[in-house]
Design an enzyme around this catalytic site. Structure first.
Site, PDB file in Angstrom:
ATOM      1  N   SER A  11       0.828  -1.207   0.000  1.00 48.48           N
ATOM      2  CA  SER A  11       0.000   0.000   0.000  1.00 48.48           C
ATOM      3  C   SER A  11       0.861   1.256   0.000  1.00 48.48           C
ATOM      4  O   SER A  11       1.885   1.329   0.681  1.00 48.48           O
ATOM      5  CB  SER A  11      -0.915   0.020   1.223  1.00 48.48           C
ATOM      6  N   ASP A  70      -7.514  -3.502  -0.681  1.00 46.58           N
ATOM      7  CA  ASP A  70      -8.327  -2.521  -1.381  1.00 46.58           C
ATOM      8  C   ASP A  70      -9.683  -2.503  -0.707  1.00 46.58           C
ATOM      9  O   ASP A  70     -10.238  -3.551  -0.369  1.00 46.58           O
ATOM     10  CB  ASP A  70      -8.452  -2.861  -2.870  1.00 46.58           C
ATOM     11  N   PHE A 151      -9.671   8.316   9.004  1.00 48.70           N
ATOM     12  CA  PHE A 151      -9.447   8.893   7.678  1.00 48.70           C
ATOM     13  C   PHE A 151     -10.606   8.497   6.772  1.00 48.70           C
ATOM     14  O   PHE A 151     -11.514   7.772   7.189  1.00 48.70           O
ATOM     15  CB  PHE A 151      -8.105   8.411   7.100  1.00 48.70           C
ATOM     16  N   GLY A 152     -10.549   8.975   5.537  1.00 48.83           N
ATOM     17  CA  GLY A 152     -11.557   8.571   4.545  1.00 48.83           C
ATOM     18  C   GLY A 152     -12.974   8.868   5.025  1.00 48.83           C
ATOM     19  O   GLY A 152     -13.298   9.987   5.428  1.00 48.83           O
ATOM     20  N   LYS A 175     -11.433   0.656  16.662  1.00 43.57           N
ATOM     21  CA  LYS A 175     -11.830   0.525  15.248  1.00 43.57           C
ATOM     22  C   LYS A 175     -11.400  -0.837  14.696  1.00 43.57           C
ATOM     23  O   LYS A 175     -12.210  -1.549  14.103  1.00 43.57           O
ATOM     24  CB  LYS A 175     -11.220   1.662  14.414  1.00 43.57           C
ATOM     25  N   ARG A 181     -11.136  -3.776   7.755  1.00 46.55           N
ATOM     26  CA  ARG A 181      -9.712  -4.069   7.573  1.00 46.55           C
ATOM     27  C   ARG A 181      -9.213  -5.001   8.675  1.00 46.55           C
ATOM     28  O   ARG A 181      -8.467  -5.943   8.413  1.00 46.55           O
ATOM     29  CB  ARG A 181      -8.901  -2.764   7.541  1.00 46.55           C
TER      30      ARG A 181
HETATM   31  P1  IMP Z   1      -8.360   2.128  -1.205  1.00 48.41           P
HETATM   32  O1  IMP Z   1      -8.631   2.078  -2.683  1.00 48.41           O
HETATM   33  O2  IMP Z   1      -8.318   0.793  -0.578  1.00 48.41           O
HETATM   34  O3  IMP Z   1      -7.155   2.964  -0.881  1.00 48.41           O
HETATM   35  O4  IMP Z   1      -9.563   2.844  -0.481  1.00 48.41           O
HETATM   36  C1  IMP Z   1     -10.472   3.616  -1.184  1.00 48.41           C
HETATM   37  C2  IMP Z   1     -10.995   4.755  -0.336  1.00 48.41           C
HETATM   38  O5  IMP Z   1     -11.862   4.213   0.645  1.00 48.41           O
HETATM   39  C3  IMP Z   1      -9.955   5.543   0.436  1.00 48.41           C
HETATM   40  O6  IMP Z   1      -9.457   6.599  -0.319  1.00 48.41           O
HETATM   41  C4  IMP Z   1     -10.763   6.069   1.600  1.00 48.41           C
HETATM   42  O7  IMP Z   1     -11.473   7.223   1.229  1.00 48.41           O
HETATM   43  C5  IMP Z   1     -11.766   4.956   1.816  1.00 48.41           C
HETATM   44  N1  IMP Z   1     -11.357   4.063   2.900  1.00 48.41           N
HETATM   45  C6  IMP Z   1     -10.561   2.979   2.823  1.00 48.41           C
HETATM   46  N2  IMP Z   1     -10.432   2.402   4.023  1.00 48.41           N
HETATM   47  C7  IMP Z   1     -11.164   3.159   4.883  1.00 48.41           C
HETATM   48  C8  IMP Z   1     -11.422   3.087   6.282  1.00 48.41           C
HETATM   49  O8  IMP Z   1     -10.957   2.204   7.011  1.00 48.41           O
HETATM   50  N3  IMP Z   1     -12.217   4.045   6.783  1.00 48.41           N
HETATM   51  C9  IMP Z   1     -12.769   5.044   6.043  1.00 48.41           C
HETATM   52  N4  IMP Z   1     -12.550   5.161   4.739  1.00 48.41           N
HETATM   53  C10 IMP Z   1     -11.753   4.222   4.161  1.00 48.41           C
END
Ligand code: IMP
Length: 196
Positions: A11, A70, A151-152, A175, A181
């Site tokens: 990652s 992902d 985050f996110g 969390k 995750r």
């Molecule tokens: P990625 O493609 O796995 O990096 O994740 C896609 C998007 O999902 C990220 O840019 C975050 O906005 C959101 N995301 C991924 N994991 C989490 C989390 O554990 N909590 C909140 N948002 C997440």
């Protein structure tokens, strides 16, 4: 005592790397992603496909096993969107806050706020073997942002298995104990130990 398995973390997202390091501490010797390997374009149409692209790129570049995850947020009232498009849902170059704003706008006044985080974790070995597992966390989307951690989409997601707080109102350990995750990586560890 046997040595911990050495796996490179594929990652490039520092928020996710911090979580993965926390979850795998003491059980995997997690090596950082080599900075010189360019980011892969995550253009697969499934979470597993994107995890495979990331893990294969790092495995090929290092000759070591690599792990990638992902994640997507699937909102029932939006027919599963943003799903695999969660990172760039509000547009190319958008921020986490842009994505949360879009979600709250799209769900404004909507009675059905059920959603699901889904993580696919995939390990790729240099001989081409792969192991892929999922972790899921169901919950609801809040009416407004709550909490300053995480985050996110954390500040707009309240997990069903929690106590009513959003992910962004929880400590890291709280969390991970119930998150998509955390569950995906604990499924991974179980599958790895079953392999011996
Ligand atoms: P990625 O493609 O796995 O990096 O994740 C896609 C998007 O999902 C990220 O840019 C975050 O906005 C959101 N995301 C991924 N994991 C989490 C989390 O554990 N909590 C909140 N948002 C997440």
């Amino acid at each position: 005592m046997s040595a911990l398995p050495r796996i490179v973390c594929a990652s490039a997202n520092p928020d996710k790397v911090a979580e993965i390091e926390f979850i795998l501490r003491d059980v995997v010797d997690l090596l950082p992603r080599p900075a010189e390997v360019p980011d892969v374009i995550e253009d697969a149409d499934t979470l597993e496909g994107n995890a495979r692209l990331k893990a294969a790129a790092i495995c090929d570049a290092t000759g070591l096993p690599a792990v990638a995850d992902d994640t997507g947020l699937e909102v029932l009232a939006l027919d599963g969107a943003p799903g695999v498009f969660s990172a760039r849902w509000a547009g190319e170059g958008c921020s986490y806050a842009d994505n949360r704003d879009k979600l709250l706008r799209e769900l404004a006044g909507h009675p059905d706020r059920r959603a699901l985080f889904r993580t696919c974790v995939l390990v790729r070995w240099p001989d081409g073997r792969e192991l892929a597992v999922d972790g899921v966390c169901s919950g609801t989307i809040t009416e407004a942002e709550r909490g300053g951690r995480g985050f996110g989409y954390d500040a707009v997601f309240v997990p069903d298995d929690g106590d009513g707080r959003s992910f962004a109102e929880m400590t890291d350990a709280e969390k991970h104990a119930i998150s998509h995750r955390g569950r995906a990586f604990s499924n991974l560890l179980a599958a790895l130990s079953a392999q011996g």
